[in-house]
Design an enzyme around this catalytic site. Structure first.
Site, PDB file in Angstrom:
ATOM      1  N   TYR A 271     -53.352   5.192 -13.422  1.00 47.12           N
ATOM      2  CA  TYR A 271     -52.988   6.278 -14.335  1.00 47.12           C
ATOM      3  C   TYR A 271     -54.168   6.635 -15.224  1.00 47.12           C
ATOM      4  O   TYR A 271     -54.506   7.816 -15.394  1.00 47.12           O
ATOM      5  CB  TYR A 271     -51.786   5.867 -15.179  1.00 47.12           C
ATOM      6  CG  TYR A 271     -51.322   6.960 -16.122  1.00 47.12           C
ATOM      7  CD1 TYR A 271     -50.457   7.959 -15.681  1.00 47.12           C
ATOM      8  CD2 TYR A 271     -51.743   6.988 -17.457  1.00 47.12           C
ATOM      9  CE1 TYR A 271     -50.032   8.960 -16.533  1.00 47.12           C
ATOM     10  CE2 TYR A 271     -51.319   7.987 -18.315  1.00 47.12           C
ATOM     11  CZ  TYR A 271     -50.473   8.966 -17.854  1.00 47.12           C
ATOM     12  OH  TYR A 271     -50.055   9.966 -18.705  1.00 47.12           O
TER      13      TYR A 271
ATOM     14  N   SER B 259     -54.421  12.778 -20.962  1.00 50.33           N
ATOM     15  CA  SER B 259     -53.765  11.738 -21.742  1.00 50.33           C
ATOM     16  C   SER B 259     -54.794  11.104 -22.659  1.00 50.33           C
ATOM     17  O   SER B 259     -56.001  11.133 -22.369  1.00 50.33           O
ATOM     18  CB  SER B 259     -53.189  10.669 -20.806  1.00 50.33           C
ATOM     19  OG  SER B 259     -52.793   9.510 -21.520  1.00 50.33           O
TER      20      SER B 259
END
Length: 254
Positions: free
Chosen positions: A152, A139
């Site tokens: 995350y 990401s």
């Protein structure tokens, strides 16, 4: 990674980026197997997209991963691409254990142990293929943190360095390691994200990913233009501004 002629397994592909990528890869001339936890979603995918094969898999359960891998390899012994797509993203408050501990443990189990288990289940088989690919999914938040989602961010940073390390170890084999680095994309990964003006439209994201795969078959990182702001902040020397801008524009993780 070649854009066509592969047999591809994408666990975590019952919605969002995973399903969109599965459909584009199939349309490009690949055999695609999608995996997911929910039997009802898999049944719907089979009904709506009979060109896709499906398998039930829960990457938080080691036995489920082993069972699914056996099923995929029995039905598709020519499998040569694994995309470790499955992941979760949750807002956390680290000022008290009640605000983050359960979420953090679930996030690390899904986002880090899940890909590790998948790679363990398929890496020997992939090395037996003449040309194979492991595509990991990190990401933009692996490179610049969103304050609302600490676990995350950390999980995707771990996937980035895992990808770098795995690429070194597999350098003498037939297996290539490619890291897909999405920016915020309009999916249901987080509440409200599908409507976020900050997030990239899903179709535009997958269009650009497919173009990059086609035009850069030897790339080690697949980076759409929208993610480069986050990816290269430290290299450009404006990391602090990137973090401030990210958290001002998208304070709730959407």
């Amino acid at each position: 990674m070649q854009i066509s002629g592969n047999t591809v397994f994408i666990p975590g592909a019952t919605s969002g980026i995973g399903l969109a990528l599965a459909l584009r890869l199939q349309a490009a001339g690949n055999t695609v197997v999608v995996g997911g936890r929910r039997a009802d979603l898999l049944e719907r995918i089979r009904a709506e997209h009979p060109v896709l094969d499906t398998v039930r898999i829960d990457t938080t359960d080691p036995e489920s991963v082993r069972s699914a891998a056996k099923q995929v390899l029995t039905n598709h012994p020519d499998l040569d691409v694994l995309v470790t797509m499955a992941g979760i993203m949750r807002v956390e408050d680290w000022r008290t254990p009640a605000g983050f501990l359960d979420s953090a443990e679930a996030t690390i189990t899904t986002n880090v142990l899940g890909p590790i288990r998948l790679i363990a289940a398929f890496v020997e088989h992939l090395q037996s293929r003449p040309d194979a690919t492991i595509m990991t999914v990190s990401s933009g938040l692996a490179f610049a943190p969103l304050a609302a989602t600490p676990s995350y961010n950390a999980s995707k940073a771990a996937i980035h360095l895992l990808s770098e390390s795995l690429r070194l170890q597999l350098a003498g084999t037939s297996v290539h390691v490619v890291e897909l680095e999405p920016p915020s994309v309009r999916t249901d990964l987080m509440p409200g994200q599908a409507e976020s003006e900050f997030a990239m439209p899903l179709d535009a994201f997958v269009d650009e990913v497919m173009k990059l795969l086609e035009t850069q078959p030897d790339a080690t990182e697949i980076q759409v233009e929208n993610v480069k702001f986050l990816r290269y902040g430290e290299a450009r020397g404006d990391y602090a501004d990137v973090v401030a801008t990210l958290n001002r524009l998208d304070p709730h993780g959407r």
